[in-house]
Design an enzyme around this catalytic site. Sequence first.
Site, PDB file in Angstrom:
ATOM      1  N   LYS A  39     -15.331  31.330-128.586  1.00 23.14           N
ATOM      2  CA  LYS A  39     -16.576  31.726-127.909  1.00 23.14           C
ATOM      3  C   LYS A  39     -17.180  32.978-128.541  1.00 23.14           C
ATOM      4  O   LYS A  39     -18.380  33.053-128.754  1.00 23.14           O
ATOM      5  CB  LYS A  39     -16.332  32.030-126.415  1.00 23.14           C
ATOM      6  CG  LYS A  39     -15.725  30.892-125.632  1.00 23.14           C
ATOM      7  CD  LYS A  39     -15.606  31.253-124.137  1.00 23.14           C
ATOM      8  CE  LYS A  39     -14.640  32.393-123.848  1.00 23.14           C
ATOM      9  NZ  LYS A  39     -13.223  32.064-124.083  1.00 23.14           N
ATOM     10  N   ARG A  56      -4.928  43.142-130.868  1.00 18.49           N
ATOM     11  CA  ARG A  56      -5.072  43.043-129.414  1.00 18.49           C
ATOM     12  C   ARG A  56      -3.708  42.994-128.758  1.00 18.49           C
ATOM     13  O   ARG A  56      -2.867  42.174-129.109  1.00 18.49           O
ATOM     14  CB  ARG A  56      -5.878  41.787-129.042  1.00 18.49           C
ATOM     15  CG  ARG A  56      -7.359  42.032-129.090  1.00 18.49           C
ATOM     16  CD  ARG A  56      -8.154  40.820-128.706  1.00 18.49           C
ATOM     17  NE  ARG A  56      -7.836  40.301-127.375  1.00 18.49           N
ATOM     18  CZ  ARG A  56      -8.635  39.472-126.720  1.00 18.49           C
ATOM     19  NH1 ARG A  56      -9.784  39.081-127.254  1.00 18.49           N
ATOM     20  NH2 ARG A  56      -8.285  39.036-125.532  1.00 18.49           N
ATOM     21  N   ARG A 114     -15.788  34.335-114.834  1.00 20.30           N
ATOM     22  CA  ARG A 114     -14.454  33.747-114.952  1.00 20.30           C
ATOM     23  C   ARG A 114     -13.924  33.284-113.600  1.00 20.30           C
ATOM     24  O   ARG A 114     -12.868  32.658-113.547  1.00 20.30           O
ATOM     25  CB  ARG A 114     -13.480  34.789-115.507  1.00 20.30           C
ATOM     26  CG  ARG A 114     -13.249  34.723-117.020  1.00 20.30           C
ATOM     27  CD  ARG A 114     -12.323  35.863-117.351  1.00 20.30           C
ATOM     28  NE  ARG A 114     -11.524  35.736-118.536  1.00 20.30           N
ATOM     29  CZ  ARG A 114     -11.888  36.165-119.747  1.00 20.30           C
ATOM     30  NH1 ARG A 114     -13.080  36.645-119.948  1.00 20.30           N
ATOM     31  NH2 ARG A 114     -11.040  36.094-120.746  1.00 20.30           N
ATOM     32  N   ARG A 117      -2.856  33.777-119.343  1.00 13.86           N
ATOM     33  CA  ARG A 117      -4.312  33.622-119.480  1.00 13.86           C
ATOM     34  C   ARG A 117      -4.739  32.160-119.356  1.00 13.86           C
ATOM     35  O   ARG A 117      -5.784  31.852-118.802  1.00 13.86           O
ATOM     36  CB  ARG A 117      -4.787  34.242-120.797  1.00 13.86           C
ATOM     37  CG  ARG A 117      -4.939  35.769-120.655  1.00 13.86           C
ATOM     38  CD  ARG A 117      -4.682  36.509-121.945  1.00 13.86           C
ATOM     39  NE  ARG A 117      -5.663  36.282-122.952  1.00 13.86           N
ATOM     40  CZ  ARG A 117      -5.438  36.449-124.261  1.00 13.86           C
ATOM     41  NH1 ARG A 117      -4.246  36.838-124.686  1.00 13.86           N
ATOM     42  NH2 ARG A 117      -6.392  36.242-125.123  1.00 13.86           N
ATOM     43  N   ARG A 143      -4.652  35.107-134.465  1.00 16.57           N
ATOM     44  CA  ARG A 143      -5.589  36.204-134.245  1.00 16.57           C
ATOM     45  C   ARG A 143      -4.829  37.499-133.941  1.00 16.57           C
ATOM     46  O   ARG A 143      -5.198  38.565-134.416  1.00 16.57           O
ATOM     47  CB  ARG A 143      -6.517  35.850-133.077  1.00 16.57           C
ATOM     48  CG  ARG A 143      -7.507  36.946-132.731  1.00 16.57           C
ATOM     49  CD  ARG A 143      -8.464  36.514-131.641  1.00 16.57           C
ATOM     50  NE  ARG A 143      -7.852  36.499-130.326  1.00 16.57           N
ATOM     51  CZ  ARG A 143      -8.451  36.056-129.222  1.00 16.57           C
ATOM     52  NH1 ARG A 143      -9.659  35.553-129.284  1.00 16.57           N
ATOM     53  NH2 ARG A 143      -7.834  36.096-128.059  1.00 16.57           N
TER      54      ARG A 143
HETATM   55  P1  AMP Z   1     -11.475  38.253-123.471  1.00 14.02           P
HETATM   56  O1  AMP Z   1     -11.777  39.224-124.556  1.00 14.02           O
HETATM   57  O2  AMP Z   1     -12.709  37.583-122.910  1.00 14.02           O
HETATM   58  O3  AMP Z   1     -10.398  37.278-123.821  1.00 14.02           O
HETATM   59  O4  AMP Z   1     -10.898  39.129-122.255  1.00 14.02           O
HETATM   60  C1  AMP Z   1      -9.691  39.861-122.398  1.00 14.02           C
HETATM   61  C2  AMP Z   1      -9.180  40.274-121.021  1.00 14.02           C
HETATM   62  O5  AMP Z   1     -10.157  41.111-120.392  1.00 14.02           O
HETATM   63  C3  AMP Z   1      -8.947  39.134-120.043  1.00 14.02           C
HETATM   64  O6  AMP Z   1      -7.679  38.535-120.202  1.00 14.02           O
HETATM   65  C4  AMP Z   1      -9.072  39.882-118.719  1.00 14.02           C
HETATM   66  O7  AMP Z   1      -7.916  40.646-118.443  1.00 14.02           O
HETATM   67  C5  AMP Z   1     -10.203  40.864-119.005  1.00 14.02           C
HETATM   68  N1  AMP Z   1     -11.523  40.275-118.679  1.00 14.02           N
HETATM   69  C6  AMP Z   1     -12.531  39.981-119.550  1.00 14.02           C
HETATM   70  N2  AMP Z   1     -13.572  39.442-118.921  1.00 14.02           N
HETATM   71  C7  AMP Z   1     -13.229  39.392-117.606  1.00 14.02           C
HETATM   72  C8  AMP Z   1     -13.880  38.893-116.442  1.00 14.02           C
HETATM   73  N3  AMP Z   1     -15.101  38.341-116.486  1.00 14.02           N
HETATM   74  N4  AMP Z   1     -13.214  39.005-115.259  1.00 14.02           N
HETATM   75  C9  AMP Z   1     -11.983  39.564-115.175  1.00 14.02           C
HETATM   76  N5  AMP Z   1     -11.307  40.009-116.237  1.00 14.02           N
HETATM   77  C10 AMP Z   1     -11.920  39.926-117.454  1.00 14.02           C
END
Ligand code: AMP
Length: 189
Positions: A15, A133, A90, A144, A127
Site C-alpha cells: 500500500k 522497523r 483500520r 498484525r 522489508r
Molecule cells: P503501518 O505502517 O501502517 O504498517 O503501521 C504500523 C503500526 O502503526 C501498526 O501496526 C499499528 O500499531 C500502528 N498504526 C498505524 N496506523 C494505525 C491506525 N489507523 N490505527 C491504529 N494503529 C495504527
Amino acid sequence: MSELLIFLGPPGAGKGTQAIKIASKFGFAHISTGDMLREHISNETSLGKVAKSVMDKGNLVSDELVIEMLVERLRNDDCKNGVILDGFPRTLPQAESLENIKNEFPVSKVFVFEVDEDELVQRILLRGQTSGRTDDTEGSIKVRFEIYMQDTEPLINFYHRQEKVTKINAVGDVDEIYQNIAEDLNKYL
Ligand code: AMP
C-alpha cells in the site's frame, strides 16, 4: 471539499509503495498513519511514547489517539487536492470517524489490495532486513495479521455496501500494479 482515497489491505501488501507513486502522479497528499506514528516515536513526543510499545507488539494504537492525529493532519493545506489514506481506517470506529467529516472529506474510492498470506510474510521479513522497523519481526507480523483479519477486513464489507470498493491484485510487478490503479482512477476522475 477534498476527496479521500483509501488504500486498504493487510500488512506488507504494498500500500505504501503504491500510495507514494499515485499521490505524486495525481497531486494528492499521502497520509500514512504508521509513518506519522513512527515520526512521533523518533521525536519522542508523548504520543510517540504511548505508541512505541503498542506498535512493537503489532497491536493497534487506540482509535481515539489515531483519529485525533488524522483529523488534525487533514487540516493541512496540502490536503486540498485530495488525499490517499494509507493504513487508516483500520477499525470500524475509525471508519465511522470519517463518516462524521464526510461533508468536508468524502470517501470517494477504496482500493483493496489482495495478496496471499505466505507471500506477505516473506515480503515483510525481507522489508525488515532493510527498513529497520522494530515491528517487522515474526511475532509482531503474526499479531498484525490477526488484527487485520479481525478488525480491518470487515471494513471491506462496510465500503462494499457503499459501492466504493475496487479490488487490486497486489501480487506481481510494482509498475503493473501501479498502472492498474492509475487507469482505474483516471476513469473515475
Ligand atoms: P503501518 O505502517 O501502517 O504498517 O503501521 C504500523 C503500526 O502503526 C501498526 O501496526 C499499528 O500499531 C500502528 N498504526 C498505524 N496506523 C494505525 C491506525 N489507523 N490505527 C491504529 N494503529 C495504527
